[in-house]
Write a protein that holds these residues in place. Structure first.
Motif, PDB file in Angstrom:
ATOM      1  N   THR A 420       0.851  -1.193   0.000  1.00  0.00           N
ATOM      2  CA  THR A 420       0.000   0.000   0.000  1.00  0.00           C
ATOM      3  C   THR A 420       0.892   1.251   0.000  1.00  0.00           C
ATOM      4  O   THR A 420       0.627   2.218  -0.714  1.00  0.00           O
ATOM      5  CB  THR A 420      -0.884   0.006   1.267  1.00  0.00           C
ATOM      6  OG1 THR A 420      -1.602  -1.218   1.309  1.00  0.00           O
ATOM      7  CG2 THR A 420      -1.841   1.179   1.270  1.00  0.00           C
ATOM      8  N   ASP A 504       9.403  -6.577   5.538  1.00  0.00           N
ATOM      9  CA  ASP A 504       9.434  -7.930   4.988  1.00  0.00           C
ATOM     10  C   ASP A 504      10.829  -8.532   5.125  1.00  0.00           C
ATOM     11  O   ASP A 504      11.828  -7.835   4.959  1.00  0.00           O
ATOM     12  CB  ASP A 504       9.100  -7.904   3.482  1.00  0.00           C
ATOM     13  CG  ASP A 504       7.612  -7.889   3.229  1.00  0.00           C
ATOM     14  OD1 ASP A 504       6.891  -7.316   4.054  1.00  0.00           O
ATOM     15  OD2 ASP A 504       7.179  -8.457   2.212  1.00  0.00           O
ATOM     16  N   ARG A 530      -4.113  -7.485   4.643  1.00  0.00           N
ATOM     17  CA  ARG A 530      -3.192  -7.124   5.698  1.00  0.00           C
ATOM     18  C   ARG A 530      -3.973  -6.804   6.967  1.00  0.00           C
ATOM     19  O   ARG A 530      -4.814  -5.915   6.972  1.00  0.00           O
ATOM     20  CB  ARG A 530      -2.467  -5.886   5.194  1.00  0.00           C
ATOM     21  CG  ARG A 530      -1.303  -5.481   5.958  1.00  0.00           C
ATOM     22  CD  ARG A 530      -0.557  -4.549   5.037  1.00  0.00           C
ATOM     23  NE  ARG A 530       0.221  -3.636   5.808  1.00  0.00           N
ATOM     24  CZ  ARG A 530       0.928  -2.645   5.284  1.00  0.00           C
ATOM     25  NH1 ARG A 530       0.913  -2.450   3.987  1.00  0.00           N
ATOM     26  NH2 ARG A 530       1.625  -1.862   6.043  1.00  0.00           N
TER      27      ARG A 530
HETATM   28  O1  PRX Z   1       4.479  -8.867   2.984  1.00  0.00           O
HETATM   29  C1  PRX Z   1       4.415  -8.256   1.716  1.00  0.00           C
HETATM   30  C2  PRX Z   1       3.204  -8.788   0.991  1.00  0.00           C
HETATM   31  O2  PRX Z   1       2.168  -7.846   1.192  1.00  0.00           O
HETATM   32  C3  PRX Z   1       2.630  -6.772   2.024  1.00  0.00           C
HETATM   33  C4  PRX Z   1       1.945  -5.498   1.644  1.00  0.00           C
HETATM   34  O3  PRX Z   1       0.567  -5.635   1.831  1.00  0.00           O
HETATM   35  P1  PRX Z   1      -0.454  -4.577   1.276  1.00  0.00           P
HETATM   36  O4  PRX Z   1      -0.023  -3.221   1.697  1.00  0.00           O
HETATM   37  O5  PRX Z   1      -1.801  -5.036   1.661  1.00  0.00           O
HETATM   38  O6  PRX Z   1      -0.298  -4.650  -0.288  1.00  0.00           O
HETATM   39  C5  PRX Z   1      -0.569  -5.831  -0.963  1.00  0.00           C
HETATM   40  C6  PRX Z   1      -0.700  -5.594  -2.440  1.00  0.00           C
HETATM   41  C7  PRX Z   1       0.354  -4.786  -3.048  1.00  0.00           C
HETATM   42  C8  PRX Z   1       4.112  -6.773   1.844  1.00  0.00           C
HETATM   43  O7  PRX Z   1       4.763  -6.162   2.936  1.00  0.00           O
HETATM   44  N1  PRX Z   1       3.426  -8.952  -0.447  1.00  0.00           N
HETATM   45  C9  PRX Z   1       2.892  -8.215  -1.436  1.00  0.00           C
HETATM   46  N2  PRX Z   1       3.267  -8.705  -2.635  1.00  0.00           N
HETATM   47  C10 PRX Z   1       4.061  -9.766  -2.404  1.00  0.00           C
HETATM   48  C11 PRX Z   1       4.172  -9.916  -1.003  1.00  0.00           C
HETATM   49  N3  PRX Z   1       4.928 -10.877  -0.458  1.00  0.00           N
HETATM   50  C12 PRX Z   1       5.587 -11.705  -1.276  1.00  0.00           C
HETATM   51  N4  PRX Z   1       5.523 -11.632  -2.626  1.00  0.00           N
HETATM   52  C13 PRX Z   1       4.774 -10.684  -3.232  1.00  0.00           C
HETATM   53  N5  PRX Z   1       4.699 -10.643  -4.558  1.00  0.00           N
END
Ligand code: PRX
Length: 653
Positions: A420, A504, A530
């Protein structure tokens, strides 16, 4: 099926040792096929992004590409533009008015085709209506809508007049909506009577009313009629979309806004109970989302692109609305769930609209794996040429299944890592260049710099693991947390000064490929959503019968993680099935159904250190049924035994 991608020899390799170079035919036509783009961007990062900004319409060109004073970035400084104009007017002027922007499909099966000219006209009417309802540049608007074309219209209309919006996912509860309205100080709410989900109606208007009862800033509510069921109505405050929009003029010149004008706020979970309002601004976000969309998804004028996320999440903002529209893409937009009326719904959509690019989450892929290949096999999916994944780590087994069963072994997969906060994809293969490895998001996008560091912030050599950091600013990056500068600095910039801390874990193999390992903080990823452990804990503790709660994300084969709650009750209360159900519903009421705990385990006490800190690692081991590690720091070792006995006695449910 392995024969399609290299024969028996490959079968002998474990999943993550397999390599998938871009198919020659794909590479030949790819938007980027030469890896020199990486070096070029690296030589002049600002020049690279400025080059991509040139193609947009600016009423005043920027004076400087970047102003970076850690941790505050300004991109395209001094420029004036409008993202709604760039997503709509620019294309209509170029003769693309009749091109389809969205093939929309409602869950009940109703369909609409929305052209760029339609979208522009409706956006202008909506923008005029917003003005009539008293919304001015800078005023915040909350949007709580189902997945109907009027949702992008509402977002584009706000952007057109410079009113920052905050979209609240339709699955969030009234209380969650109230929290977001209060934090943003929204003056107007745009909602609908309801939306369809699994054949049921989601009570959006009723939830909106319940939310507004807990707020003070809302003056008007604009209501789109979708489900046509009876809804509560407050006259003088509530206005039907069909009463006010059609009578507006279909012309509303786009407000020319500073590059750094706030475009939207999007609330996301951090490590405390209070969600953070992530601030995104105009020009950098526009350039970042459009550029990544064009090159990562290899967008061509005749593609039919489908991002199957919900617009309530950042994926939908960047890759259903702004990125694709900025590139004049034809998208599919679908309102409902993948199993309504049956488990082949998605594949029927792919077949009917000849979808060529599909972008979805690993949770969905694992669910389809569980349902079995017979559902995709019911449909002709030869139109697909590229697949994407987002939101959580994709396990190599799911990657291979996606590649073979959905992609017929011929489609490259782009595993895209971002957040995000990042606004745009930062780490991803380039489908015409990168040789992929199942489970690895591979390399930073050109013009993006990332590193993996240890506890001291030192770069970890290839082959090692550590924390992912982003080492230089990027155009779509968050500009802050709304109203909480301190939290912004602390959360992202204090752990490794000068570098963005993503939260991460990551490992980098000998070839420099990045493998994302999941969150290193108290943030869970439930079906890619999340949710913070603290948020769920505080919802549980707000129940009068609960004394204490500790929540962890337990590994789950389908949803990635599932919510596991340890709960100790106030004295005088009995554990029961019924209470467990009541507590689950209590969390749903506080946050939304996405946060419903899968498991509630009653325990007389929670294991704590002598200083009173809940030992989450231990709880994680118990939930995972792993052998317990070091318990010597535990204040009362018998607690673990008690929890284990409770677990063995099947009191978990
Ligand atoms: O942990 C990672 C995971 O999603 C988190 C971010 O979540 P959000 O803000 O809800 O956004 C999700 C959509 C963009 C990150 O810190 N994450 C997102 N994409 C991946 C991922 N973990 C592994 N591989 C990915 N491709």
């Amino acid at each position: 099926m392995a024969s399609e991608t290299g024969g028996k020899a490959l079968e002998a390799l474990t999943f993550d040792e397999r390599r998938f170079p871009p198919p020659a035919e794909f590479k030949a036509k790819a938007n980027w096929k030469d890896e020199s783009v990486y070096a070029e961007a690296e030589r002049d990062l600002e020049g690279f992004w400025a080059g991509h900004a040139e193609g947009f319409t600016w009423s005043k060109k920027w004076e400087r590409v970047l102003d970076w004073r850690v941790p505050c970035a300004k991109w395209f400084v001094g420029g004036r533009t409008n993202i709604s104009e760039n997503c709509l007017d620019r294309h209509v002027k170029a003769g693309l008015g009749s091109k389809t922007a969205y093939h929309w499909e409602g869950e009940p099966g109703d369909t609409r085709t929305v052209s760029y000219a339609d979208l522009l006209a409706e956006t202008q009417r909506c923008a005029n209506a917003l003005r009539e309802l008293g919304v001015r540049t800078g005023d915040r608007v909350a949007i709580y809508m189902p997945m109907v074309p009027e949702l992008p219209v509402a977002m584009l209309a706000c952007a057109r007049i410079g009113a920052p919006f905050t979209v609240v996912f339709g699955g969030f509860s009234a209380e969650a909506l109230a929290g977001r309205i209060n934090d943003s100080g929204a003056k107007l709410v745009i909602t609908a009577d309801g939306g369809y989900r699994k054949g049921n109606i989601v009570q959006l208007k009723k939830n909106t009313d319940d939310a507004i009862a807990q707020t003070t800033t809302v003056e008007k509510v604009l209501v789109y009629r979708r489900t046509k069921h009876d809804v509560p109505w407050t006259s003088g405050r509530d206005v039907w979309w069909h009463d006010i929009i059609p009578k507006q003029k279909a012309e509303c010149p786009a407000e020319q806004l500073d590059s750094e004008h706030m475009l939207y706020l999007l609330y996301t979970s951090g490590t405390t109970a209070k969600p953070k309002g992530i601030v995104h601004t105009t020009a950098g976000y526009m350039v970042g989302t459009a550029t990544t969309h064009k090159y990562i998804f290899d967008i061509k004028p005749d593609d039919v692109y489908w991002c199957a996320a919900d617009i309530g999440w950042v994926t939908g903002h960047s890759y259903i609305v702004f990125g694709p529209l900025a590139n004049a893409t034809t998208s599919v937009m679908y309102e409902g769930t993948p199993d309504f009326p049956d488990k082949d719904r998605w594949w029927s959509i792919v077949e009917r609209y000849r979808v060529s690019i599909l972008y979805c989450a690993p949770t969905a892929i694992r669910t389809f794996m569980k349902w079995g290949p017979q559902y995709p096999h019911m449909h002709d999916m030869r139109s697909l040429r590229l697949l994407g994944s987002v939101g959580e780590p994709i396990n190599p087994e799911a990657w291979i299944w996606y590649h073979e069963t959905i992609g017929g072994g011929r489609c490259p997969i782009v595993d895209t890592w971002w957040m995000t906060e990042t606004g745009m994809i930062l780490i991803s293969p380039l489908p015409g260049i990168t040789t992929t490895k199942p489970g690895s998001a591979t390399f930073p996008f050109p013009g993006v710099r990332a590193d993996v560091v240890d506890d001291e912030g030192k770069s970890v050599p290839f082959g090692g693991a550590g924390y992912l950091v982003i080492t230089s600013p990027w155009p779509a990056m968050l500009r802050g947390i709304y109203g909480d500068d301190q939290r912004y600095r602390e959360t992202y910039w204090s752990r490794f000064p000068g570098r963005y801390f993503a939260g991460d874990g990551a490992k980098r193999d000998q070839g420099g490929y990045l493998w994302l390992l999941g969150r290193v903080d108290d943030v869970m990823k439930i079906s890619g959503h999340r949710i913070s452990t603290t948020e769920v804990e505080s919802a549980l503790v707000s129940h009068p019968k609960v004394a204490e709660a500790a929540v962890i994300g337990r590994e789950d084969p389908i949803t990635g993680q599932a919510i596991f709650a340890f709960v100790s009750l106030r004295s005088g209360n009995e554990e029961s099935e019924e209470l467990s159900k009541e507590l689950r519903e209590h969390v749903v009421k506080g946050i939304g159904s996405i946060a419903r705990p899968k498991t509630i385990m009653f325990t007389p006490e929670l294991p704590k250190t002598r200083s009173g800190k809940i030992m989450r690692r231990l709880l994680r081991d118990i939930a995972q049924e792993r052998p317990l590690g070091d318990v010597t720091t535990l204040a009362d070792a018998s607690v673990v035994e008690q929890i284990r006995t409770a677990s063995a006695a099947g009191k978990e449910d």
